[in-house]
Design a protein around this motif. Structure first.
Motif, mmCIF file in Angstrom:
data_model
loop_
_atom_site.group_PDB
_atom_site.id
_atom_site.type_symbol
_atom_site.label_atom_id
_atom_site.label_comp_id
_atom_site.label_asym_id
_atom_site.label_seq_id
_atom_site.Cartn_x
_atom_site.Cartn_y
_atom_site.Cartn_z
ATOM 1 N N ARG A 78 0.791 -1.205 -0.028
ATOM 2 C CA ARG A 78 -0.037 0.043 -0.103
ATOM 3 C C ARG A 78 0.863 1.191 0.096
ATOM 4 O O ARG A 78 0.562 2.284 -0.696
ATOM 5 N N SER A 79 1.987 1.304 0.638
ATOM 6 C CA SER A 79 2.764 2.486 1.002
ATOM 7 C C SER A 79 3.586 2.688 -0.572
ATOM 8 O O SER A 79 3.816 3.446 -0.940
ATOM 9 N N SER A 80 3.985 1.426 -1.228
ATOM 10 C CA SER A 80 4.574 1.627 -2.539
ATOM 11 C C SER A 80 3.539 2.106 -3.514
ATOM 12 O O SER A 80 3.951 2.851 -4.212
ATOM 13 N N GLN A 81 2.443 2.180 -3.463
ATOM 14 C CA GLN A 81 1.338 2.409 -4.431
ATOM 15 C C GLN A 81 1.216 3.931 -4.089
ATOM 16 O O GLN A 81 1.191 4.949 -4.991
ATOM 17 N N ARG A 82 1.160 4.417 -2.735
ATOM 18 C CA ARG A 82 0.921 5.651 -2.324
ATOM 19 C C ARG A 82 1.892 6.640 -2.960
ATOM 20 O O ARG A 82 1.703 7.548 -3.453
ATOM 21 N N LYS A 83 3.461 6.015 -2.661
ATOM 22 C CA LYS A 83 4.767 6.564 -2.987
ATOM 23 C C LYS A 83 4.320 6.797 -4.797
ATOM 24 O O LYS A 83 4.718 7.885 -5.388
ATOM 25 N N LEU A 85 1.704 6.932 -6.686
ATOM 26 C CA LEU A 85 0.915 8.099 -7.141
ATOM 27 C C LEU A 85 1.360 9.495 -6.432
ATOM 28 O O LEU A 85 1.058 10.442 -7.336
ATOM 29 N N ASP A 86 1.826 9.753 -5.451
ATOM 30 C CA ASP A 86 2.584 10.791 -5.035
ATOM 31 C C ASP A 86 3.337 11.357 -6.053
ATOM 32 O O ASP A 86 3.349 12.696 -6.528
ATOM 33 N N SER A 87 4.331 10.549 -6.483
ATOM 34 C CA SER A 87 5.280 10.817 -7.549
ATOM 35 C C SER A 87 4.625 11.656 -8.680
ATOM 36 O O SER A 87 5.112 12.212 -9.596
ATOM 37 N N LYS A 88 3.668 10.908 -9.167
ATOM 38 C CA LYS A 88 2.909 11.199 -10.538
ATOM 39 C C LYS A 88 2.200 12.519 -10.588
ATOM 40 O O LYS A 88 2.240 13.174 -11.201
ATOM 41 N N THR A 89 1.713 12.654 -9.052
ATOM 42 C CA THR A 89 0.836 14.093 -8.884
ATOM 43 C C THR A 89 2.009 15.108 -9.036
ATOM 44 O O THR A 89 1.690 16.168 -9.316
ATOM 45 N N LYS A 90 2.980 14.871 -8.456
ATOM 46 C CA LYS A 90 4.141 15.971 -8.039
ATOM 47 C C LYS A 90 4.693 16.096 -9.647
ATOM 48 O O LYS A 90 4.917 17.274 -9.874
ATOM 49 N N ARG A 91 4.623 15.067 -10.380
ATOM 50 C CA ARG A 91 5.304 15.372 -11.735
ATOM 51 C C ARG A 91 4.300 16.008 -12.534
ATOM 52 O O ARG A 91 4.631 16.990 -13.435
ATOM 53 N N SER A 92 2.894 16.022 -12.449
ATOM 54 C CA SER A 92 1.945 16.434 -13.122
ATOM 55 C C SER A 92 1.815 18.061 -12.554
ATOM 56 O O SER A 92 1.617 18.647 -13.629
ATOM 57 N N GLN A 93 1.967 18.451 -11.502
ATOM 58 C CA GLN A 93 2.087 19.665 -11.221
ATOM 59 C C GLN A 93 3.163 20.497 -11.603
ATOM 60 O O GLN A 93 3.064 21.619 -12.157
ATOM 61 N N LEU A 94 4.220 19.814 -11.557
ATOM 62 C CA LEU A 94 5.507 20.422 -12.174
ATOM 63 C C LEU A 94 5.354 20.698 -13.638
ATOM 64 O O LEU A 94 5.763 21.764 -14.425
ATOM 65 N N LYS A 95 4.537 19.674 -14.658
ATOM 66 C CA LYS A 95 4.499 19.944 -15.925
ATOM 67 C C LYS A 95 3.291 21.143 -16.098
ATOM 68 O O LYS A 95 3.538 21.880 -17.235
#
Length: 104
Positions: A78-83, A85-95
């Motif tokens: 569960r923690s690896s899934q959360r990590k 998804l968090d990295s995906k949202t950060k990358r999306s915000q950066l873009k």
């Protein structure tokens, strides 16, 4: 010349990425070390036996005649899934921040 190997062994050998196996599935072993044809033939047969016994799969070190272990599927934690998804949202915000700036 027909092969006397069982079909499952043949399939495993043909899957190997060995330069001695042609596209047609023929194994070519060349022996010219000795002066007599008989000794060269014996050496070629010995090399063929070694190839069959010690043929190593590309990804894992197993014998070509051994059956592979069945894969046990696993789930990500569960923690690896959360990590992830968090990295995906950060990358999306950066873009999205790279977009054009408007005066509003």
């Amino acid at each position: 010349m027909a092969s006397s190997l069982p079909d499952r062994y043949k399939k495993r050998l043909l899957k190997l990425s060995d330069q001695r196996i042609t596209k047609d599935g023929v194994i070519v072993i060349k022996a010219q070390e000795h002066r007599s044809q008989e000794q060269n033939r014996e050496e070629a047969l010995q090399r063929l036996q070694d190839l069959i016994k010690n043929a190593i799969c590309a990804s894992q070190q197993r014998f070509a005649i051994a059956l592979p272990k069945p894969r046990k599927p696993s789930k990500p934690t569960r923690s690896s899934q959360r990590k992830r998804l968090d990295s995906k949202t950060k990358r999306s915000q950066l873009k999205t921040m790279r977009g054009k700036v408007t005066d509003e």
